[in-house]
Design a protein around this motif. Sequence first.
Motif, PDB file in Angstrom:
ATOM      1  N   LEU A   1      38.599  29.173  46.954  1.00  0.00           N
ATOM      2  CA  LEU A   1      38.406  29.868  48.013  1.00  0.00           C
ATOM      3  C   LEU A   1      39.321  31.179  47.830  1.00  0.00           C
ATOM      4  O   LEU A   1      38.683  32.274  47.979  1.00  0.00           O
ATOM      5  N   ALA A   2      40.550  30.672  47.440  1.00  0.00           N
ATOM      6  CA  ALA A   2      41.469  32.146  47.011  1.00  0.00           C
ATOM      7  C   ALA A   2      41.020  33.064  46.217  1.00  0.00           C
ATOM      8  O   ALA A   2      41.202  34.283  46.270  1.00  0.00           O
ATOM      9  N   ASN A   3      40.583  31.989  45.134  1.00  0.00           N
ATOM     10  CA  ASN A   3      40.091  33.081  43.885  1.00  0.00           C
ATOM     11  C   ASN A   3      38.914  33.818  44.165  1.00  0.00           C
ATOM     12  O   ASN A   3      38.586  34.789  43.735  1.00  0.00           O
ATOM     13  N   THR A   4      37.883  33.230  45.180  1.00  0.00           N
ATOM     14  CA  THR A   4      36.864  33.906  45.389  1.00  0.00           C
ATOM     15  C   THR A   4      37.162  35.048  46.317  1.00  0.00           C
ATOM     16  O   THR A   4      36.482  36.255  45.922  1.00  0.00           O
ATOM     17  N   GLU A   5      37.936  35.007  47.092  1.00  0.00           N
ATOM     18  CA  GLU A   5      38.374  36.231  47.820  1.00  0.00           C
ATOM     19  C   GLU A   5      39.027  37.374  46.894  1.00  0.00           C
ATOM     20  O   GLU A   5      38.941  38.343  47.184  1.00  0.00           O
ATOM     21  N   ARG A   6      39.701  36.762  45.802  1.00  0.00           N
ATOM     22  CA  ARG A   6      40.405  37.671  45.025  1.00  0.00           C
ATOM     23  C   ARG A   6      39.315  38.434  44.201  1.00  0.00           C
ATOM     24  O   ARG A   6      39.674  39.839  44.134  1.00  0.00           O
TER      25      ARG A   6
ATOM     26  N   HIS B   1      36.258  38.891  45.041  1.00  0.00           N
ATOM     27  CA  HIS B   1      35.461  39.785  45.935  1.00  0.00           C
ATOM     28  C   HIS B   1      36.230  41.044  46.305  1.00  0.00           C
ATOM     29  O   HIS B   1      35.719  42.278  46.112  1.00  0.00           O
ATOM     30  N   SER B   2      37.626  40.961  46.390  1.00  0.00           N
ATOM     31  CA  SER B   2      38.219  42.113  46.467  1.00  0.00           C
ATOM     32  C   SER B   2      38.171  43.023  45.231  1.00  0.00           C
ATOM     33  O   SER B   2      38.125  44.275  45.219  1.00  0.00           O
TER      34      SER B   2
ATOM     35  N   ASP C   1      34.786  44.845  45.014  1.00  0.00           N
ATOM     36  CA  ASP C   1      34.719  45.765  45.982  1.00  0.00           C
ATOM     37  C   ASP C   1      35.574  47.093  45.703  1.00  0.00           C
ATOM     38  O   ASP C   1      35.181  48.090  45.733  1.00  0.00           O
TER      39      ASP C   1
ATOM     40  N   GLU D   1      45.970  41.133  59.744  1.00  0.00           N
ATOM     41  CA  GLU D   1      45.034  40.616  58.921  1.00  0.00           C
ATOM     42  C   GLU D   1      45.275  40.543  57.413  1.00  0.00           C
ATOM     43  O   GLU D   1      45.103  39.421  56.773  1.00  0.00           O
ATOM     44  N   THR D   2      46.037  41.384  57.046  1.00  0.00           N
ATOM     45  CA  THR D   2      46.650  41.477  55.591  1.00  0.00           C
ATOM     46  C   THR D   2      47.497  40.613  55.337  1.00  0.00           C
ATOM     47  O   THR D   2      47.498  39.713  54.101  1.00  0.00           O
TER      48      THR D   2
ATOM     49  N   ALA E   1      45.640  37.246  55.177  1.00  0.00           N
ATOM     50  CA  ALA E   1      45.041  37.358  53.711  1.00  0.00           C
ATOM     51  C   ALA E   1      45.680  36.844  52.459  1.00  0.00           C
ATOM     52  O   ALA E   1      45.381  36.319  51.610  1.00  0.00           O
TER      53      ALA E   1
END
Length: 215
Positions: free
Chosen positions: A39-44, A46-47, A50, A82-83, A86
Amino acid sequence: SITHELKTPLSAIKLGIQTLQKRQGLSPEQREPLERSALANTERLHSLIDNVLLATRIESGQHPLYFNPTNLSEKTNQICQETEIALGKSGMIDREIELGLTINIDGNAYESILVNLIENAFKYGDNQNIDVSLRKEGSRMLLTVEDQGQGIPLQERKKIFDKFYRMGNEETRSKKGTGLGLFIVKELVALHHGKITISEGASGGALFTVLLPPS
Protein backbone atom coordinates in the motif's frame (compact mmCIF):
# COMPACT_ATOMS: atom_id res chain seq x y z
CA SER A 1 16.39 8.53 -12.84
CA ILE A 2 12.67 8.82 -13.66
CA THR A 3 12.55 5.23 -14.92
CA HIS A 4 14.28 3.97 -11.79
CA GLU A 5 11.99 5.92 -9.47
CA LEU A 6 8.87 4.54 -11.17
CA LYS A 7 10.09 0.95 -11.36
CA THR A 8 11.28 0.70 -7.75
CA PRO A 9 7.85 0.90 -6.04
CA LEU A 10 6.30 -1.15 -8.84
CA SER A 11 8.83 -3.96 -8.23
CA ALA A 12 8.16 -3.83 -4.47
CA ILE A 13 4.39 -4.07 -5.03
CA LYS A 14 4.83 -7.01 -7.42
CA LEU A 15 7.12 -8.85 -4.99
CA GLY A 16 4.68 -8.37 -2.10
CA ILE A 17 1.70 -9.66 -4.11
CA GLN A 18 3.68 -12.64 -5.42
CA THR A 19 4.70 -13.56 -1.88
CA LEU A 20 1.10 -13.40 -0.70
CA GLN A 21 -0.01 -15.58 -3.61
CA LYS A 22 2.68 -18.23 -3.11
CA ARG A 23 2.42 -18.42 0.67
CA GLN A 24 -1.31 -18.85 1.23
CA GLY A 25 -0.83 -20.07 4.79
CA LEU A 26 0.63 -16.84 6.17
CA SER A 27 -0.82 -15.68 9.46
CA PRO A 28 -2.46 -12.23 9.71
CA GLU A 29 0.67 -11.01 11.54
CA GLN A 30 2.87 -12.21 8.65
CA ARG A 31 0.57 -10.78 5.97
CA GLU A 32 0.22 -7.33 7.56
CA PRO A 33 3.73 -5.95 6.81
CA LEU A 34 3.56 -7.22 3.21
CA GLU A 35 0.18 -5.57 2.70
CA ARG A 36 1.33 -2.36 4.40
CA SER A 37 4.45 -2.21 2.21
CA ALA A 38 2.42 -2.78 -0.96
CA LEU A 39 0.00 0.00 0.00
CA ALA A 40 2.81 2.43 0.88
CA ASN A 41 4.55 1.74 -2.44
CA THR A 42 1.25 2.16 -4.29
CA GLU A 43 0.87 5.60 -2.70
CA ARG A 44 4.46 6.45 -3.64
CA LEU A 45 3.89 5.37 -7.25
CA HIS A 46 0.64 7.35 -7.37
CA SER A 47 2.47 10.46 -6.15
CA LEU A 48 5.28 10.03 -8.68
CA ILE A 49 2.85 9.63 -11.57
CA ASP A 50 0.83 12.64 -10.39
CA ASN A 51 3.98 14.77 -10.41
CA VAL A 52 5.01 13.60 -13.89
CA LEU A 53 1.54 14.37 -15.27
CA LEU A 54 1.33 17.70 -13.45
CA ALA A 55 4.74 18.80 -14.73
CA THR A 56 3.71 17.87 -18.27
CA ARG A 57 0.44 19.83 -18.05
CA ILE A 58 2.18 22.87 -16.61
CA GLU A 59 4.91 22.87 -19.25
CA SER A 60 2.39 22.52 -22.09
CA GLY A 61 0.24 25.34 -20.71
CA GLN A 62 -2.70 22.99 -20.12
CA HIS A 63 -3.01 23.32 -16.36
CA PRO A 64 -5.78 25.85 -15.64
CA LEU A 65 -6.09 27.40 -12.20
CA TYR A 66 -9.38 27.91 -10.39
CA PHE A 67 -9.18 30.74 -7.86
CA ASN A 68 -11.52 30.72 -4.86
CA PRO A 69 -11.54 32.57 -1.53
CA THR A 70 -9.60 30.27 0.79
CA ASN A 71 -8.78 30.37 4.48
CA LEU A 72 -5.06 29.78 3.95
CA SER A 73 -4.41 29.40 7.66
CA GLU A 74 -6.79 26.46 7.99
CA LYS A 75 -5.66 24.90 4.71
CA THR A 76 -1.98 25.12 5.66
CA ASN A 77 -2.66 23.42 8.99
CA GLN A 78 -4.70 20.72 7.29
CA ILE A 79 -2.03 20.02 4.65
CA CYS A 80 0.68 19.80 7.32
CA GLN A 81 -1.35 17.32 9.37
CA GLU A 82 -2.26 15.13 6.41
CA THR A 83 1.30 15.14 5.04
CA GLU A 84 2.74 14.15 8.44
CA ILE A 85 0.43 11.14 8.49
CA ALA A 86 1.11 10.19 4.86
CA LEU A 87 4.88 10.34 5.37
CA GLY A 88 4.83 8.67 8.77
CA LYS A 89 6.29 11.83 10.36
CA SER A 90 3.64 12.54 12.99
CA GLY A 91 4.51 15.57 15.14
CA MET A 92 7.60 16.49 13.10
CA ILE A 93 6.26 19.67 11.50
CA ASP A 94 6.59 22.69 13.81
CA ARG A 95 3.99 25.21 12.70
CA GLU A 96 3.74 28.94 13.25
CA ILE A 97 0.62 29.99 11.37
CA GLU A 98 -1.11 33.33 11.67
CA LEU A 99 -4.84 32.78 12.04
CA GLY A 100 -7.61 33.99 9.77
CA LEU A 101 -5.56 34.60 6.62
CA THR A 102 -7.79 34.50 3.53
CA ILE A 103 -6.74 34.79 -0.10
CA ASN A 104 -8.07 33.94 -3.57
CA ILE A 105 -6.03 30.94 -4.60
CA ASP A 106 -6.20 27.60 -6.42
CA GLY A 107 -6.45 25.22 -3.45
CA ASN A 108 -5.12 22.18 -5.29
CA ALA A 109 -2.13 24.12 -6.61
CA TYR A 110 -1.36 25.45 -3.12
CA GLU A 111 -1.50 21.91 -1.76
CA SER A 112 0.99 20.76 -4.43
CA ILE A 113 3.30 23.66 -3.55
CA LEU A 114 3.30 22.98 0.19
CA VAL A 115 3.40 19.16 -0.01
CA ASN A 116 6.37 19.23 -2.38
CA LEU A 117 8.23 21.69 -0.14
CA ILE A 118 7.52 19.58 2.95
CA GLU A 119 8.58 16.34 1.27
CA ASN A 120 11.76 18.02 0.04
CA ALA A 121 12.50 19.33 3.56
CA PHE A 122 12.09 15.89 5.13
CA LYS A 123 14.18 14.27 2.40
CA TYR A 124 17.16 16.57 2.93
CA GLY A 125 16.57 17.49 6.57
CA ASP A 126 18.48 14.62 8.18
CA ASN A 127 15.24 13.18 9.60
CA GLN A 128 14.77 16.14 11.94
CA ASN A 129 11.75 18.37 12.53
CA ILE A 130 10.96 20.99 9.92
CA ASP A 131 9.44 24.44 10.40
CA VAL A 132 6.45 25.74 8.43
CA SER A 133 5.28 29.30 8.93
CA LEU A 134 2.60 31.44 7.34
CA ARG A 135 1.99 35.13 7.95
CA LYS A 136 0.77 38.23 6.19
CA GLU A 137 3.36 40.72 4.98
CA GLY A 138 1.68 43.86 3.69
CA SER A 139 -0.92 42.62 1.22
CA ARG A 140 0.98 39.41 0.47
CA MET A 141 1.08 35.97 2.10
CA LEU A 142 4.52 34.79 3.21
CA LEU A 143 4.97 31.02 3.46
CA THR A 144 8.28 29.52 4.62
CA VAL A 145 9.47 25.91 4.91
CA GLU A 146 12.79 25.34 6.67
CA ASP A 147 14.72 22.13 7.32
CA GLN A 148 17.69 21.37 9.57
CA GLY A 149 19.81 19.61 6.97
CA GLN A 150 23.12 20.53 5.39
CA GLY A 151 21.70 23.35 3.29
CA ILE A 152 22.09 23.94 -0.43
CA PRO A 153 25.44 25.27 -1.77
CA LEU A 154 25.29 28.68 -3.43
CA GLN A 155 26.31 27.25 -6.81
CA GLU A 156 23.36 24.84 -6.73
CA ARG A 157 20.63 27.30 -5.79
CA LYS A 158 20.00 28.58 -9.31
CA LYS A 159 19.67 25.03 -10.63
CA ILE A 160 17.42 23.30 -8.10
CA PHE A 161 14.21 24.60 -9.67
CA ASP A 162 15.15 23.19 -13.10
CA LYS A 163 13.15 20.25 -14.40
CA PHE A 164 14.72 16.89 -13.48
CA TYR A 165 17.67 18.57 -11.73
CA ARG A 166 19.05 16.83 -8.66
CA MET A 167 22.18 17.70 -6.74
CA GLY A 168 25.20 15.42 -7.18
CA ASN A 169 25.17 12.63 -9.76
CA GLU A 170 23.15 9.47 -10.31
CA GLU A 171 25.97 7.23 -9.05
CA THR A 172 26.58 8.98 -5.71
CA ARG A 173 23.25 10.52 -4.64
CA SER A 174 21.29 8.44 -2.19
CA LYS A 175 18.05 10.42 -1.88
CA LYS A 176 15.01 9.20 -3.79
CA GLY A 177 13.35 11.59 -6.21
CA THR A 178 12.65 12.56 -9.80
CA GLY A 179 13.83 16.17 -9.76
CA LEU A 180 10.28 17.37 -10.50
CA GLY A 181 9.04 18.57 -7.10
CA LEU A 182 10.77 21.95 -6.96
CA PHE A 183 10.18 22.53 -10.68
CA ILE A 184 6.45 22.09 -10.06
CA VAL A 185 6.59 24.41 -7.04
CA LYS A 186 8.34 27.15 -9.02
CA GLU A 187 5.89 26.92 -11.93
CA LEU A 188 2.77 26.91 -9.74
CA VAL A 189 4.04 29.87 -7.74
CA ALA A 190 4.71 31.71 -11.00
CA LEU A 191 1.16 30.94 -12.21
CA HIS A 192 -0.04 32.73 -9.07
CA HIS A 193 2.22 35.69 -9.95
CA GLY A 194 4.21 34.93 -6.82
CA LYS A 195 7.88 34.44 -6.09
CA ILE A 196 9.94 31.67 -4.45
CA THR A 197 13.46 32.04 -3.10
CA ILE A 198 15.98 29.78 -1.37
CA SER A 199 18.34 30.88 1.39
CA GLU A 200 20.13 29.53 4.44
CA GLY A 201 18.00 29.05 7.53
CA ALA A 202 18.93 29.84 11.11
CA SER A 203 20.14 26.26 11.69
CA GLY A 204 22.15 26.17 8.45
CA GLY A 205 19.53 24.17 6.57
CA ALA A 206 17.55 25.19 3.50
CA LEU A 207 14.90 27.90 3.87
CA PHE A 208 12.32 28.20 1.08
CA THR A 209 10.24 31.38 1.04
CA VAL A 210 7.08 31.78 -1.05
CA LEU A 211 5.45 35.18 -1.54
CA LEU A 212 1.87 35.09 -2.84
CA PRO A 213 0.29 38.39 -3.92
CA PRO A 214 -3.43 39.12 -3.55
CA SER A 215 -5.33 38.04 -6.66
